[in-house]
Write a protein that holds these residues in place. Structure first.
Motif, PDB file in Angstrom:
ATOM      1  N   THR A   3       0.850  -1.184   0.000  1.00  0.00           N
ATOM      2  CA  THR A   3       0.000   0.000   0.000  1.00  0.00           C
ATOM      3  C   THR A   3       0.890   1.239   0.000  1.00  0.00           C
ATOM      4  OG1 THR A   3      -1.630   1.287   1.260  1.00  0.00           O
ATOM      5  CG2 THR A   3      -0.233  -0.186   2.512  1.00  0.00           C
ATOM      6  N   ILE A   4       0.601   2.139  -0.915  1.00  0.00           N
ATOM      7  CA  ILE A   4       1.319   3.414  -1.030  1.00  0.00           C
ATOM      8  C   ILE A   4       0.376   4.466  -0.464  1.00  0.00           C
ATOM      9  CG2 ILE A   4       2.505   4.975  -2.629  1.00  0.00           C
ATOM     10  CD1 ILE A   4       2.454   2.453  -4.585  1.00  0.00           C
ATOM     11  N   HIS A   5       0.575   4.808   0.791  1.00  0.00           N
ATOM     12  CA  HIS A   5      -0.436   5.528   1.569  1.00  0.00           C
ATOM     13  C   HIS A   5      -0.017   6.960   1.843  1.00  0.00           C
ATOM     14  CE1 HIS A   5      -3.509   6.270   4.579  1.00  0.00           C
ATOM     15  NE2 HIS A   5      -4.010   5.068   4.383  1.00  0.00           N
ATOM     16  N   CYS A   6      -0.955   7.886   1.675  1.00  0.00           N
ATOM     17  CA  CYS A   6      -0.667   9.278   2.021  1.00  0.00           C
ATOM     18  C   CYS A   6      -0.409   9.405   3.526  1.00  0.00           C
ATOM     19  CB  CYS A   6      -1.820  10.177   1.602  1.00  0.00           C
ATOM     20  SG  CYS A   6      -3.369   9.846   2.444  1.00  0.00           S
ATOM     21  N   TYR A   7       0.230  10.476   3.921  1.00  0.00           N
ATOM     22  CA  TYR A   7       0.517  10.654   5.343  1.00  0.00           C
ATOM     23  C   TYR A   7      -0.768  10.957   6.115  1.00  0.00           C
ATOM     24  CZ  TYR A   7       0.608  15.737   4.323  1.00  0.00           C
ATOM     25  OH  TYR A   7       0.313  17.011   3.914  1.00  0.00           O
ATOM     26  N   THR A   8      -0.761  10.659   7.407  1.00  0.00           N
ATOM     27  CA  THR A   8      -1.936  10.864   8.263  1.00  0.00           C
ATOM     28  C   THR A   8      -1.532  11.581   9.538  1.00  0.00           C
ATOM     29  OG1 THR A   8      -1.731   8.785   9.509  1.00  0.00           O
ATOM     30  CG2 THR A   8      -2.884   8.689   7.384  1.00  0.00           C
ATOM     31  N   GLY A   9      -2.526  11.856  10.363  1.00  0.00           N
ATOM     32  CA  GLY A   9      -2.284  12.574  11.614  1.00  0.00           C
ATOM     33  C   GLY A   9      -1.465  11.804  12.617  1.00  0.00           C
TER      34      GLY A   9
END
Length: 333
Positions: free
Chosen positions: A178-184
């Protein structure tokens, strides 16, 4: 259940606000009634973040606040700041949409039920849930559970894909990244974190890391325990993620891999198909759990299939939350 689906949003963060936006903006959600919102943050802050969103833009519907309430268009919704839902009266609520991200213990998970609600749907992985259910993968196991986890956005993206291909062709082994955007959960500047890699600034580097989707997938699709590996890379994008899956097939597709995918997911509301050479921002606001990028499909001797797909990790996941809430409520009659 008769009439509208009555939901209560507990936790007005990224998913809580996205849920509300979908209900307001999607005519297909006209059967959903929000009977209350609860968050410990100040009302003015919550509504500001609803009105002005860095991902989805400015809300098109007028919003005003009053004493312990918010009016959105012609609808007035009670707003509370109660840390313990058991202090509220939630009788008549079909589903509490539990979006705090803090459900680790069963006592916290069942607080909505203790307050009178019929069911609780958790917006993420939680061991406190009675069942973890993903539409398109194991919804038949919902049963009579009243505290349900909707798993994660990544699990919702991967599980229906694997299940459908496995049923159609068989999968002997698979690897999914999974190539996942950054999160909090990641820092904006370097600072100590849960792991060395996750201690680095989110918007600067691509960061290899683990993902909770692996354990969830083995829970939802236990038949994959000995034939699936999952990895993750966090990337400096604010929204929309992707999966890159390499699958070793048991059977050869009658035609090409693309033809199989077209037929397998034709008309699916969960897994979409895209023929155009698009990029991540093109999928912002898409409601599917996954949109397969057909130009990226690759085959080797008809037995190895590479599938690449996009998913809006907030909007698509919130769409599944509402779909699951409806399924839960109608199940109860």
């Amino acid at each position: 259940m008769t009439g509208k689906l009555r939901v209560f949003i507990n936790g007005f963060g990224r998913i809580g606000r996205t849920l509300l936006r979908q209900i307001l903006e999607d005519d297909a959600r006209a059967d959903v009634e929000i009977v209350g919102i609860n968050d410990i943050a100040p009302l003015e802050t919550c509504i500001y973040l609803l009105r002005y969103d860095s991902v989805y833009g400015t809300l098109s519907v007028p919003v005003t606040t009053g004493a312990n309430q918010v009016t959105i268009g012609a609808k007035t919704i009670p707003f509370t700041r109660e840390p313990d839902l058991r202090a509220l009266d939630l009788r008549g609520v079909d589903v509490v949409l539990e979006c705090t991200g803090k459900v680790k213990e069963r006592q916290f998970a069942k607080a909505g039920i203790d307050a009178g609600a019929r069911n609780v749907l958790i917006s993420g992985p939680s061991k406190a849930a009675e069942r973890t259910v993903v539409l398109g993968a194991n919804e038949q196991e919902l049963g009579d559970a009243r505290i349900i986890s909707n798993a994660s956005c990544t699990t919702n993206a991967i599980a229906p894909l694997l299940r459908t291909i496995d049923l159609g062709l068989g999968i002997s082994r698979a690897h999914v990244t999974t190539i996942h955007c950054y999160t909090g959960s990641q820092p904006t500047v370097d600072q100590p974190g849960a792991s060395l890699e996750r201690s680095r600034a989110a918007a600067v580097s691509m960061i290899p890391t683990s993902t909770s989707a692996a354990d969830q997938l083995f829970n939802i699709l236990p038949e994959f325990c000995d034939r699936l590996s999952v990895a993750a890379v966090r990337v400096p994008c604010i929204s929309v993620s992707a999966i890159d899956a390499t699958l070793q097939l048991v059977e050869q597709p009658e035609g090409s891999g693309v033809e199989f995918l077209r037929e397998a997911f034709a008309g699916s509301a969960l897994v979409g198909l895209c023929d155009d050479p698009c990029v991540s921002t093109d999928f912002r606001g898409r409601p599917e759990s996954l949109v397969i990028a057909l130009p990226e499909t690759q085959e080797i001797e008809h037995r190895q299939l590479r599938v690449f797909g996009w998913y809006d990790n907030e909007w698509g996941f919130s769409a599944r939350m509402l779909d699951m809430a409806s399924r839960i409520a109608h199940r109860c009659g």
